[in-house]
Design a protein around this motif. Structure first.
Motif, PDB file in Angstrom:
ATOM      1  N   GLU A   3       0.715  -1.268  -0.046  1.00  0.00           N
ATOM      2  CA  GLU A   3      -0.021  -0.204   0.048  1.00  0.00           C
ATOM      3  C   GLU A   3       0.784   1.321   0.038  1.00  0.00           C
ATOM      4  N   ALA A   4       0.769   2.031  -0.968  1.00  0.00           N
ATOM      5  CA  ALA A   4       1.371   3.186  -1.076  1.00  0.00           C
ATOM      6  C   ALA A   4       0.515   4.319  -1.079  1.00  0.00           C
ATOM      7  N   ARG A   5       1.011   5.613  -0.220  1.00  0.00           N
ATOM      8  CA  ARG A   5      -0.040   6.616  -0.016  1.00  0.00           C
ATOM      9  C   ARG A   5       0.707   7.955  -0.115  1.00  0.00           C
ATOM     10  N   GLY A   6       0.566   8.642  -1.116  1.00  0.00           N
ATOM     11  CA  GLY A   6       1.213  10.060  -1.190  1.00  0.00           C
ATOM     12  C   GLY A   6       2.782   9.871  -1.340  1.00  0.00           C
ATOM     13  N   LEU A   7       3.141   8.920  -1.950  1.00  0.00           N
ATOM     14  CA  LEU A   7       4.757   8.576  -2.015  1.00  0.00           C
ATOM     15  C   LEU A   7       5.322   9.460  -2.987  1.00  0.00           C
ATOM     16  N   ASP A  19       3.585  12.166  -5.389  1.00  0.00           N
ATOM     17  CA  ASP A  19       2.235  11.976  -4.716  1.00  0.00           C
ATOM     18  C   ASP A  19       1.658  10.491  -4.975  1.00  0.00           C
ATOM     19  N   SER A  21       0.158   7.116  -5.211  1.00  0.00           N
ATOM     20  CA  SER A  21      -0.662   6.176  -4.267  1.00  0.00           C
ATOM     21  C   SER A  21      -1.389   5.151  -5.228  1.00  0.00           C
ATOM     22  N   THR A  23      -2.347   0.453  -4.671  1.00  0.00           N
ATOM     23  CA  THR A  23      -2.288  -0.751  -3.897  1.00  0.00           C
ATOM     24  C   THR A  23      -2.050  -2.107  -4.763  1.00  0.00           C
ATOM     25  N   THR A  43      10.405   3.929  -7.134  1.00  0.00           N
ATOM     26  CA  THR A  43       9.132   3.398  -6.414  1.00  0.00           C
ATOM     27  C   THR A  43       9.488   2.116  -5.845  1.00  0.00           C
ATOM     28  N   GLY A  56       5.047  10.982   2.275  1.00  0.00           N
ATOM     29  CA  GLY A  56       4.328   9.780   1.851  1.00  0.00           C
ATOM     30  C   GLY A  56       4.784   8.474   2.659  1.00  0.00           C
ATOM     31  N   VAL A  58       4.874   3.967   2.493  1.00  0.00           N
ATOM     32  CA  VAL A  58       4.585   2.593   1.637  1.00  0.00           C
ATOM     33  C   VAL A  58       4.726   1.444   2.512  1.00  0.00           C
TER      34      VAL A  58
END
Length: 328
Positions: A3-7, A19, A21, A23, A43, A56, A58
């Protein structure tokens, strides 16, 4: 699961990931696609704790990689197949990794057999081909029997039998409920292997969807048109923002916003292929100018064509179109 959020990752003034995001779900193979320079490797490195995000987060299985008590049992990774001392044998390389994670010798033997390296297990890696190194890298990733796999170009250097093997392996692992994230530039192979896609460009998310939906969406703007005044209609559609191919499909070289031909008869002078406008809009343009249509057929595109369409404006490096006859 990943799960990546705002990476986000910046290197000085350059934004490599912006930014982002997404899954990666259990039970499916997720293709991670993007042009060169899109931020895929950065990433993946952030997922594995090799690069620290500027902002962010992950998570792998709900934790940061650094907080996993036995990382190899949660996530297996292949980022660089030649990350092995050339003086070590395949067997010793895997044994060393196993001992640092409390993994048994039996498991080492299992993965050696699984990737087909039994015949060279006691040979030094300096003599390995690229394909053999890939198999050893995959064995390393599988050593801890992880719930998640992160693989960068795993088919690179493999022969056709090896490509089919890794395809079947990944789909089988996903069927067991594992999360599989695979980056590759081989669109034909991704079409056969992946179920879902994460597509990025210039560090930003372009799409996260199924392969079928991704291709279907792109196919909606690839339309074969047959009309007595095809050339005239093509010019009007270009003015409306489409890309038009003259003659039969793929008869010419594609350049956005122009009517193209291959420099020789295409075989169907009353046929054009229109990219970028849906069928209803094409019909409206034709009707407004009194042009009769004999055919208006959406064409199902390949994953490669869909990818090229959706990432055209996100490519960091593009080649100039080749000149007919080459440079002399």
């Amino acid at each position: 699961m990943i799960e990546a959020r705002g990476l986000t990752k910046r290197y000085g003034g350059k934004v490599a990931v912006d930014d982002l995001s997404f899954t990666v779900r259990p039970g499916v193979v997720t293709g991670f696609l993007g042009p060169n320079g899109a931020g895929k490797s950065t990433t993946m490195r952030m997922i594995l704790g090799l690069d620290r995000p500027t902002s962010g987060t992950v998570l792998v299985d709900g934790r940061h990689y650094r907080d996993l008590p036995a990382p190899a049992r949660h996530v297996g990774a292949l980022l660089e197949s030649r990350a092995i001392h050339p003086g070590r044998t395949a067997e010793n390389h895997l044994l060393t990794l196993a001992r640092t994670h409390g993994i048994s010798r039996r498991r080492v033997d299992q993965v050696i057999d699984l990737v087909g390296l039994r015949g060279v297990a006691r040979k030094r890696a300096r003599g390995f081909s690229l394909g053999m190194n890939q198999r050893l890298g995959i064995a390393s990733a599988l050593l801890g029997d992880p719930s998640t796999l992160v693989l960068d170009e795993p088919v690179n250097g493999l022969d056709p039998e090896g490509i089919r093997w890794i395809r079947d392996l990944l789909r089988g692992l996903a069927a067991e409920g594992r999360s599989i994230m695979v980056s590759s530039h081989l669109m034909s192979e991704m079409a056969l292997t992946a179920t879902e896609l994460i597509v990025i460009g210039r560090g930003r998310l372009i799409a996260q969807t199924s392969v079928d939906e991704f291709v279907r969406a792109a196919s909606g703007t690839h339309v074969r048109v047959r009309a007595p005044r095809a050339s005239e209609l093509g010019a009007l559609l270009v003015h409306a923002g489409a890309t038009v191919h003259a003659g039969t499909v793929h008869a010419g070289t594609v350049h956005a916003g122009t009517v193209q031909s291959a420099g020789e008869p295409a075989g169907e002078p009353d046929v054009i292929e229109v990219v970028g406008l849906p069928s209803p809009r094409i019909g409206e343009v034709a009707s407004a100018h009194g042009i009769t249509l004999h055919e208006l057929t959406p064409r199902l595109v390949s994953l490669e064509e869909a990818f090229m369409d959706i990432t055209r404006d996100a490519a960091e490096f593009t080649a100039a179109p080749a000149l007919a006859g080459g440079n002399r």
